[in-house]
Design a protein around this motif. Structure first.
Motif, PDB file in Angstrom:
ATOM      1  N   LEU A   1      71.381  16.614 -19.423  1.00  0.00           N
ATOM      2  CA  LEU A   1      71.178  17.008 -18.025  1.00  0.00           C
ATOM      3  C   LEU A   1      69.807  16.576 -17.515  1.00  0.00           C
ATOM      4  O   LEU A   1      69.640  16.186 -16.363  1.00  0.00           O
ATOM      5  CB  LEU A   1      71.330  18.528 -17.885  1.00  0.00           C
ATOM      6  CG  LEU A   1      71.193  19.071 -16.458  1.00  0.00           C
ATOM      7  CD1 LEU A   1      72.215  18.449 -15.528  1.00  0.00           C
ATOM      8  CD2 LEU A   1      71.301  20.585 -16.440  1.00  0.00           C
ATOM      9  N   ALA A   2      68.822  16.642 -18.406  1.00  0.00           N
ATOM     10  CA  ALA A   2      67.468  16.290 -17.981  1.00  0.00           C
ATOM     11  C   ALA A   2      67.223  14.782 -18.072  1.00  0.00           C
ATOM     12  O   ALA A   2      66.193  14.282 -17.631  1.00  0.00           O
ATOM     13  CB  ALA A   2      66.452  17.028 -18.841  1.00  0.00           C
ATOM     14  N   GLY A   3      68.172  14.069 -18.658  1.00  0.00           N
ATOM     15  CA  GLY A   3      68.023  12.625 -18.787  1.00  0.00           C
ATOM     16  C   GLY A   3      66.943  12.221 -19.780  1.00  0.00           C
ATOM     17  O   GLY A   3      66.240  11.231 -19.588  1.00  0.00           O
ATOM     18  N   VAL A   4      66.797  13.004 -20.828  1.00  0.00           N
ATOM     19  CA  VAL A   4      65.816  12.661 -21.866  1.00  0.00           C
ATOM     20  C   VAL A   4      66.501  12.749 -23.236  1.00  0.00           C
ATOM     21  O   VAL A   4      67.691  13.038 -23.317  1.00  0.00           O
ATOM     22  CB  VAL A   4      64.614  13.628 -21.844  1.00  0.00           C
ATOM     23  CG1 VAL A   4      63.886  13.562 -20.517  1.00  0.00           C
ATOM     24  CG2 VAL A   4      65.078  15.052 -22.142  1.00  0.00           C
ATOM     25  N   SER A   5      65.731  12.525 -24.277  1.00  0.00           N
ATOM     26  CA  SER A   5      66.310  12.638 -25.614  1.00  0.00           C
ATOM     27  C   SER A   5      66.155  14.069 -26.132  1.00  0.00           C
ATOM     28  O   SER A   5      65.353  14.854 -25.608  1.00  0.00           O
ATOM     29  CB  SER A   5      65.602  11.694 -26.569  1.00  0.00           C
ATOM     30  OG  SER A   5      64.350  12.230 -26.918  1.00  0.00           O
ATOM     31  N   THR A   6      66.916  14.371 -27.173  1.00  0.00           N
ATOM     32  CA  THR A   6      66.839  15.724 -27.741  1.00  0.00           C
ATOM     33  C   THR A   6      65.444  16.005 -28.292  1.00  0.00           C
ATOM     34  O   THR A   6      64.976  17.134 -28.252  1.00  0.00           O
ATOM     35  CB  THR A   6      67.852  15.897 -28.878  1.00  0.00           C
ATOM     36  OG1 THR A   6      67.565  14.947 -29.901  1.00  0.00           O
ATOM     37  CG2 THR A   6      69.274  15.708 -28.371  1.00  0.00           C
ATOM     38  N   ALA A   7      64.798  14.972 -28.774  1.00  0.00           N
ATOM     39  CA  ALA A   7      63.446  15.162 -29.311  1.00  0.00           C
ATOM     40  C   ALA A   7      62.523  15.680 -28.220  1.00  0.00           C
ATOM     41  O   ALA A   7      61.688  16.564 -28.455  1.00  0.00           O
ATOM     42  CB  ALA A   7      62.931  13.846 -29.878  1.00  0.00           C
ATOM     43  N   THR A   8      62.679  15.151 -27.045  1.00  0.00           N
ATOM     44  CA  THR A   8      61.821  15.578 -25.950  1.00  0.00           C
ATOM     45  C   THR A   8      62.105  17.038 -25.567  1.00  0.00           C
ATOM     46  O   THR A   8      61.194  17.788 -25.231  1.00  0.00           O
ATOM     47  CB  THR A   8      62.028  14.652 -24.731  1.00  0.00           C
ATOM     48  OG1 THR A   8      61.745  13.321 -25.135  1.00  0.00           O
ATOM     49  CG2 THR A   8      61.120  15.050 -23.597  1.00  0.00           C
ATOM     50  N   VAL A   9      63.349  17.402 -25.644  1.00  0.00           N
ATOM     51  CA  VAL A   9      63.680  18.803 -25.361  1.00  0.00           C
ATOM     52  C   VAL A   9      62.986  19.703 -26.373  1.00  0.00           C
ATOM     53  O   VAL A   9      62.324  20.681 -26.015  1.00  0.00           O
ATOM     54  CB  VAL A   9      65.209  19.041 -25.420  1.00  0.00           C
ATOM     55  CG1 VAL A   9      65.515  20.522 -25.243  1.00  0.00           C
ATOM     56  CG2 VAL A   9      65.911  18.216 -24.356  1.00  0.00           C
ATOM     57  N   SER A  10      63.135  19.352 -27.617  1.00  0.00           N
ATOM     58  CA  SER A  10      62.489  20.139 -28.664  1.00  0.00           C
ATOM     59  C   SER A  10      60.979  20.193 -28.448  1.00  0.00           C
ATOM     60  O   SER A  10      60.373  21.267 -28.492  1.00  0.00           O
ATOM     61  CB  SER A  10      62.810  19.532 -30.026  1.00  0.00           C
ATOM     62  OG  SER A  10      62.182  20.273 -31.041  1.00  0.00           O
ATOM     63  N   ASP A  11      60.403  19.031 -28.202  1.00  0.00           N
ATOM     64  CA  ASP A  11      58.958  18.971 -27.986  1.00  0.00           C
ATOM     65  C   ASP A  11      58.518  19.838 -26.802  1.00  0.00           C
ATOM     66  O   ASP A  11      57.458  20.465 -26.845  1.00  0.00           O
ATOM     67  CB  ASP A  11      58.523  17.521 -27.734  1.00  0.00           C
ATOM     68  CG  ASP A  11      58.461  16.728 -29.030  1.00  0.00           C
ATOM     69  OD1 ASP A  11      58.469  17.370 -30.107  1.00  0.00           O
ATOM     70  OD2 ASP A  11      58.419  15.497 -28.973  1.00  0.00           O
ATOM     71  N   THR A  12      59.324  19.844 -25.787  1.00  0.00           N
ATOM     72  CA  THR A  12      58.972  20.619 -24.602  1.00  0.00           C
ATOM     73  C   THR A  12      58.710  22.075 -24.953  1.00  0.00           C
ATOM     74  O   THR A  12      57.823  22.718 -24.403  1.00  0.00           O
ATOM     75  CB  THR A  12      60.105  20.542 -23.559  1.00  0.00           C
ATOM     76  OG1 THR A  12      60.246  19.191 -23.140  1.00  0.00           O
ATOM     77  CG2 THR A  12      59.794  21.415 -22.355  1.00  0.00           C
ATOM     78  N   PHE A  13      59.483  22.591 -25.899  1.00  0.00           N
ATOM     79  CA  PHE A  13      59.310  24.001 -26.251  1.00  0.00           C
ATOM     80  C   PHE A  13      58.348  24.215 -27.414  1.00  0.00           C
ATOM     81  O   PHE A  13      57.631  25.202 -27.459  1.00  0.00           O
ATOM     82  CB  PHE A  13      60.668  24.632 -26.559  1.00  0.00           C
ATOM     83  CG  PHE A  13      61.566  24.675 -25.352  1.00  0.00           C
ATOM     84  CD1 PHE A  13      61.263  25.512 -24.288  1.00  0.00           C
ATOM     85  CD2 PHE A  13      62.682  23.857 -25.266  1.00  0.00           C
ATOM     86  CE1 PHE A  13      62.071  25.549 -23.156  1.00  0.00           C
ATOM     87  CE2 PHE A  13      63.489  23.890 -24.134  1.00  0.00           C
ATOM     88  CZ  PHE A  13      63.185  24.730 -23.081  1.00  0.00           C
ATOM     89  N   ARG A  14      58.332  23.284 -28.346  1.00  0.00           N
ATOM     90  CA  ARG A  14      57.523  23.505 -29.550  1.00  0.00           C
ATOM     91  C   ARG A  14      56.158  22.849 -29.493  1.00  0.00           C
ATOM     92  O   ARG A  14      55.217  23.313 -30.122  1.00  0.00           O
ATOM     93  CB  ARG A  14      58.258  22.995 -30.792  1.00  0.00           C
ATOM     94  CG  ARG A  14      59.657  23.528 -30.989  1.00  0.00           C
ATOM     95  CD  ARG A  14      59.707  25.023 -31.223  1.00  0.00           C
ATOM     96  NE  ARG A  14      61.034  25.538 -30.903  1.00  0.00           N
ATOM     97  CZ  ARG A  14      61.288  26.801 -30.560  1.00  0.00           C
ATOM     98  NH1 ARG A  14      60.319  27.680 -30.474  1.00  0.00           N
ATOM     99  NH2 ARG A  14      62.519  27.174 -30.283  1.00  0.00           N
ATOM    100  N   ARG A  15      56.056  21.706 -28.837  1.00  0.00           N
ATOM    101  CA  ARG A  15      54.758  21.027 -28.756  1.00  0.00           C
ATOM    102  C   ARG A  15      54.584  20.481 -27.352  1.00  0.00           C
ATOM    103  O   ARG A  15      54.513  19.262 -27.152  1.00  0.00           O
ATOM    104  CB  ARG A  15      54.701  19.875 -29.771  1.00  0.00           C
ATOM    105  CG  ARG A  15      55.170  20.315 -31.164  1.00  0.00           C
ATOM    106  CD  ARG A  15      56.074  19.277 -31.799  1.00  0.00           C
ATOM    107  NE  ARG A  15      55.328  18.259 -32.516  1.00  0.00           N
ATOM    108  CZ  ARG A  15      55.874  17.179 -33.078  1.00  0.00           C
ATOM    109  NH1 ARG A  15      57.184  16.979 -32.983  1.00  0.00           N
ATOM    110  NH2 ARG A  15      55.117  16.313 -33.722  1.00  0.00           N
ATOM    111  N   PRO A  16      54.512  21.393 -26.403  1.00  0.00           N
ATOM    112  CA  PRO A  16      54.524  21.021 -24.983  1.00  0.00           C
ATOM    113  C   PRO A  16      53.433  20.003 -24.624  1.00  0.00           C
ATOM    114  O   PRO A  16      53.624  19.192 -23.710  1.00  0.00           O
ATOM    115  CB  PRO A  16      54.301  22.347 -24.257  1.00  0.00           C
ATOM    116  CG  PRO A  16      54.073  23.375 -25.287  1.00  0.00           C
ATOM    117  CD  PRO A  16      54.404  22.821 -26.613  1.00  0.00           C
ATOM    118  N   HIS A  17      52.313  20.037 -25.331  1.00  0.00           N
ATOM    119  CA  HIS A  17      51.206  19.151 -24.983  1.00  0.00           C
ATOM    120  C   HIS A  17      51.563  17.685 -25.174  1.00  0.00           C
ATOM    121  O   HIS A  17      50.902  16.793 -24.660  1.00  0.00           O
ATOM    122  CB  HIS A  17      49.987  19.495 -25.832  1.00  0.00           C
ATOM    123  CG  HIS A  17      50.262  19.415 -27.306  1.00  0.00           C
ATOM    124  ND1 HIS A  17      50.893  20.431 -28.003  1.00  0.00           N
ATOM    125  CD2 HIS A  17      50.029  18.439 -28.198  1.00  0.00           C
ATOM    126  CE1 HIS A  17      51.013  20.069 -29.270  1.00  0.00           C
ATOM    127  NE2 HIS A  17      50.499  18.872 -29.420  1.00  0.00           N
TER     128      HIS A  17
END
Lengths: 376, 376
Positions: free
Chosen positions: B23-39
DNA sequence: TTGAAAGCGCTAACAT
DNA sequence: ATGTTAGCGCTTTCAA
């Protein structure tokens, strides 16, 4: 008996189905079957697997099982500690005992600020625990700070198949998100269709009944309702109070009602009433905690209870039984409420497409001394 | 506010990283990063991901995370309910409120068998809860029947990174298996090297101190130790009692000591002593529960406490504060013990190869009325 | 700054 | 009666 490897060192990675399968000389499926569907495995094979599992100290990973299964087998309860203003605060320093340390001797319990009487939340929580254990579910207890409750509760939600929450402990956005994924039961009156399941009690009926007792049995006429935050439950209790007055043909006072959520407020309230020579015949309090505050404030000013004024509460917490005069109140079936929560969660899991449940449990009026009744 | 989809129906499968990523048009890694390593994620991307996650009511699966990570982020406590003989028993039938239902009115608390005072286990449990919340761990509470405790506790163990147990609630085989996989803390004296961590208190020192108080302050000489099951803690308390007598130059009685683990036993003990005209000057009880039983049995026979005989306990449970005469006892820092458990578990996780911990916390003698002290 | 993809441990479907 | 294997959802290299 000596557990663990030498010196308690735990270095080897935890054993998995693969390790057990290899040692037992079977496939991983057979290992799994041995524990989950033993009847499908020949007895001899089963024994071999169990022996290998024992030898390797195999403990199945719930994470892996949960991931595979789509269910965790656990429920969550988002709780709180009533007496802790800030659960994130550093706890008091604790030392350990050294040789020759003196043992402190204290006289009485002065200044002992440790845990007080269990309150509503504690008793409901115990009901949830007992029913979870009985029905074979693990229970995850989360809670604490209201600061990051969204993060905390979402974390819990990700670990369980269903969640119970106390009202006003979780922001609406978090609840909405979670309730879209797993069933959620809230322990409160049911606000007009919020899509959650609810466990509540007959708040208005109970308050009405205790008010009628004051009216009918003790012939009182001048009753003061003492409230607090305007929760759904509080509103219902107030409604019950008013209904009793109305039915008795008495004037139903308008808002606002005073509150006495802590000692200071209760002291101020009583002081003010005394100053204006406006003491009512009874304080009808919306919770036991409030009633206890009022009782203390009254005692401080030497106002006789129940001689001069009656006091009633609502909840049925232990402290109300102990205090003198013992508190007349409306008892909620707290353990049963906790059990009902679990029962609902299990039901919703079985039928996810069904309607949210709404269970209203009965209360009972407990007559003790503070209303003017004489026991025995 | 309306949560959930229409009519609270939850049909769609729970959203995963894949759904959010799409839905966000990104990869799953980016989703994970968004929550775990937002920086590590560009602000704009982060917002897009969060928006998608909101829209899909995304709640990360702890099972998947736990599996991947090798850690669950939760601790377990294998607890029990002191008042429930059989937690597996069917709970009492509970009805729901129907229209026009009468509200029951009861006088006093006669026959009310609901939850009593919190005891040792409850207060320690609360300490564990508070510290888990404070340190960012979820807490899994298991417990209940001793029947299948091996199964139950192993199930818990599979879900957590560390486990706390009360002594004698879990079979040794189960403990051995579990402690080989995750750190285990037991709330008891430390039996000669079992490879587990232990949290305990100064059992012998505390008992010795309260005994010395009886000897020195009240000049008593004829003291009777009242015990119960021979646990490690009980042995230490007995040792403290004997040490005090020995130091005072008194004859140290041999075993066996009487016990009074329930009302019936206490009644029999007191009756027997009375019949033989052998009432001691003091009952030195190894727990508050036992002391409370003795106190009641004494009251039944109209033996004055502290006039005729003194009684002391050990633990510091709430009931001892409330009862009259208030119970002189040795208070364990129960909340602190619970907190210590969590602290140890976290330490063991950080250093799995280290030695098991052993923390002995200080107790304090609380002088109340049952020993003969006059308060204030 | 982001994407591709492997792999955590388990179980159920399917194959043998 | 037992074995093979895919895939549950996530995070974390490694590569781009």
């Amino acid at each position: 008996m000596q557990f663990g490897s030498a010196e308690g060192v735990r270095v080897a990675k935890a054993a998995t189905v693969y390790d057990v399968a290899q040692l037992a000389g079977v496939s991983t499926a057979t290992v799994s079957d041995t524990f989950r569907r033993p009847h499908r495995v020949k007895a001899a094979t089963r024994d071999a697997v169990k022996k290998a599992a024992d030898a390797l100290h195999y403990v199945p990973s719930a994470s892996a099982r949960g991931l595979r299964h789509g269910r965790t087998g656990a429920f969550g309860l988002f709780s709180y500690d009533y007496f802790r203003t800030d659960p994130a605060a550093e706890p008091p320093e604790t030392s350990v005992v050294g040789p020759g340390d003196e043992i402190r001797v204290v006289r009485g319990d002065k200044g002992f600020a440790d845990r007080q009487f269990p309150v509503y939340v504690d008793e409901v929580q115990r009901g949830v625990e007992l029913e979870c254990w009985r029905r074979g579910y693990a229970l995850l207890i989360g809670g604490g700070g209201h600061a990051n409750s969204t993060t905390a509760v979402t974390d819990i939600a990700g670990r369980v198949d269903g969640l119970a929450v106390f009202p006003y402990t979780v922001p609406d956005e978090a609840l909405e998100r979670i309730s879209n994924r797993i069933p959620v039961v809230m322990l409160s009156e049911r606000p007009h269709g919020d899509g959650l399941s609810h466990v509540t009690v007959d708040n208005s009926g109970g308050m009405r009944a205790v008010t009628e007792h004051l009216l009918a049995e003790h012939g009182l006429r001048d009753l003061l309702f003492v409230g607090g935050p305007t929760t759904f439950d509080a509103q219902q209790r107030l409604a019950g109070f008013r209904a009793a007055l109305r039915t008795a043909g008495l004037r139903v006072p308008r808002k606002p009602f005073p509150s006495a959520v802590d000692r200071a407020e209760a002291t101020a309230l009583v002081g003010d009433l005394l100053a204006r020579d406006a003491l009512p015949e009874a304080f009808v309090c919306y919770t036991d905690e409030t009633a206890l505050n009022v009782l203390e404030a009254l005692a401080d000013r030497s106002v006789a209870v129940p001689g001069r004024v009656a006091v009633t509460g609502f909840d049925g917490i232990l402290a109300g039984r102990i205090v003198r005069p013992a508190l007349t109140t409306v008892r909620q079936p707290m353990e049963a409420m906790g059990r009902a929560v679990v029962d609902i969660l299990i039901g919703r899991l079985a039928d996810p497409a069904g309607e949210p449940a709404w269970r209203r449990l009965p209360v009972e009026v407990v007559l003790r001394e503070s209303c003017g009744c004489r026991l025995r």
